[in-house]
Design a protein around this motif. Structure first.
Motif, short mmCIF file in Angstrom:
data_model
loop_
_atom_site.label_atom_id
_atom_site.label_comp_id
_atom_site.label_asym_id
_atom_site.label_seq_id
_atom_site.Cartn_x
_atom_site.Cartn_y
_atom_site.Cartn_z
N ILE A 105 0.84 -1.20 0.00
CA ILE A 105 0.00 0.00 0.00
C ILE A 105 0.88 1.25 0.00
O ILE A 105 0.57 2.24 -0.65
N ILE A 106 1.99 1.19 0.73
CA ILE A 106 2.88 2.36 0.80
C ILE A 106 3.65 2.52 -0.51
O ILE A 106 3.77 3.62 -1.04
N GLY A 107 4.16 1.41 -1.06
CA GLY A 107 4.94 1.47 -2.29
C GLY A 107 6.35 1.98 -2.02
O GLY A 107 6.65 2.47 -0.93
N ARG A 108 7.20 1.87 -3.03
CA ARG A 108 8.59 2.30 -2.88
C ARG A 108 8.65 3.80 -2.61
O ARG A 108 8.10 4.59 -3.36
N GLN A 109 9.28 4.17 -1.51
CA GLN A 109 9.41 5.57 -1.07
C GLN A 109 8.06 6.29 -1.02
O GLN A 109 7.95 7.48 -1.32
N GLY A 110 7.01 5.52 -0.68
CA GLY A 110 5.69 6.14 -0.49
C GLY A 110 4.95 6.47 -1.77
O GLY A 110 3.96 7.21 -1.76
N THR A 111 5.41 5.93 -2.92
CA THR A 111 4.78 6.32 -4.20
C THR A 111 3.32 5.90 -4.26
O THR A 111 2.46 6.67 -4.70
N LYS A 112 3.02 4.68 -3.82
CA LYS A 112 1.64 4.17 -3.97
C LYS A 112 0.67 4.92 -3.06
O LYS A 112 -0.42 5.29 -3.47
N ILE A 113 1.08 5.14 -1.80
CA ILE A 113 0.17 5.82 -0.87
C ILE A 113 -0.06 7.26 -1.33
O ILE A 113 -1.17 7.78 -1.23
#
Length: 350
Positions: free
Chosen positions: A287-295
């Motif tokens: 859900i967060i994704g790499r370095q917060g990309t997805k969130i």
């Protein structure tokens, strides 16, 4: 003997041949104001139908007596060669690519076309000089396979004649489920309470999508207690803690066809509310994704504020707090649910 009859156009059998074409190829066949296809119909005597729809692929159906079909094929092959010649005059390429056509053939006839140990297809290649390839897999949701023919227009015409002979000698077995190309999913952008679809360089207002999205978001009751497996997670329980009820996201995913989209808040009028979710630690990463990309993507698309609590020692779960209008919250849940479903079912990234 049958082959010589066919090649002389003496065998007056009505056949239907289906071709799979890209939008650009179809445009070339239709021509300005439909003039090219009209001429092809008149001169060949074949019926030429082109499937409707905003699809990247279209089906072109050619029906008629064998001689009419061959004339129509010849006109298509020469038109494509003309297109290649025209595109070459603007490019630096020196070798001329072959003309390529894709036939759609019932899978039950492909065995006869390939022949025992590939003998028939080898014979067709050698006698016509065309390249012929039969796809190993059936086209999606159908019992048809693509047969790709490439070469000079003359080689292609000879090749089609031989394929027609095989199809006449070996009719399809059982019912055929025809291949129907899927419409292209256009990106939707939400801005100022209006939905837009992108067509070329322009954004065209698209009220239907927004209405649908609101309805989908509002008609759900997303707060189901998690004791049982939810439909969104087939065969998997989300590590529920004994005696503790918590909400899970069990929403259908039809809204996914509307993405990617960028939603800077659907509308500002309904009061903001807060909803909390609990997600197992082992799924939080997707859900967060790499370095917060997805969130960040989910925040931007839904217009909701989303906070993920830090991991607490001894707990196998993380708390997610979503704040926004009911529509924002439901949209955020759709997107979180989609990320989880893709992770659990191995569907890959959204």
């Amino acid at each position: 003997e049958m082959e010589s009859k066919v090649s002389e156009g003496g065998l007056n059998v009505t056949l239907t041949i289906r071709l799979l074409m890209h939008g650009k190829e179809v445009g070339s066949i239709i021509g300005k104001k439909g003039e090219t296809v009209k001429k092809m119909r008149e001169e060949s005597g074949a019926r030429i139908n082109i499937s409707e729809g905003n699809c990247p692929e279209r089906i072109v159906t050619i029906t008629g007596p064998t001689d009419a079909i061959f004339k129509a094929f010849a006109m298509i092959a020469y038109k494509f060669e003309e297109d290649i010649t025209n595109s070459m005059s603007n490019s630096t390429a020196t070798s001329k690519p072959p003309v390529t056509l894709r036939l759609v053939v019932p899978a039950s006839q492909c065995g006869s076309l390939i022949g025992k140990g590939g003998s028939k297809i080898k014979e067709i290649r050698e006698s016509t000089g065309a390249q012929v390839q039969v796809a190993g897999d059936m086209l999606p949701n159908s019992t048809e396979r693509a047969v790709t023919i490439s070469g000079t227009p003359d080689a292609i015409i000879q090749c089609v004649k031989q394929i027609c002979v095989v199809m006449l000698e070996s009719p399809p077995k059982g019912a055929t489920i025809p291949y129907r190309p899927k419409p292209a999913s256009t990106p939707v952008i939400f801005a100022g309470g209006q939905a837009y679809t992108i067509q070329g360089q322009y954004a065209i207002p698209h009220p239907d999508q927004l209405t649908k999205l609101h309805q989908l978001a509002m008609q759900q009751t997303p707060f189901t207690p998690l004791g049982q497996t939810t439909p969104a997670f087939p065969g998997r329980r989300l590590g529920s803690v004994a005696g503790k009820q918590r909400s899970s996201i069990a929403l259908p995913l039809p809204a996914l066809t509307m993405f990617p989209c960028i939603c800077p808040g659907l509308d500002a009028s309904p009061p903001a509310s807060t909803h909390e979710l609990t997600i197992p630690n082992d799924l939080i990463g997707c859900i967060i994704g790499r370095q917060g990309t997805k969130i960040n993507e989910i925040r931007q698309m839904s217009g909701a504020q989303i906070k993920i609590a830090n991991a607490t020692e001894g707990s196998s779960e993380r708390q997610i707090t979503i704040t926004g209008t009911p529509a924002n919250i439901s949209l955020a849940q759709y997107l979180i649910n989609a990320r989880l479903t893709s992770e659990v079912t191995g569907m890959g990234a959204l």
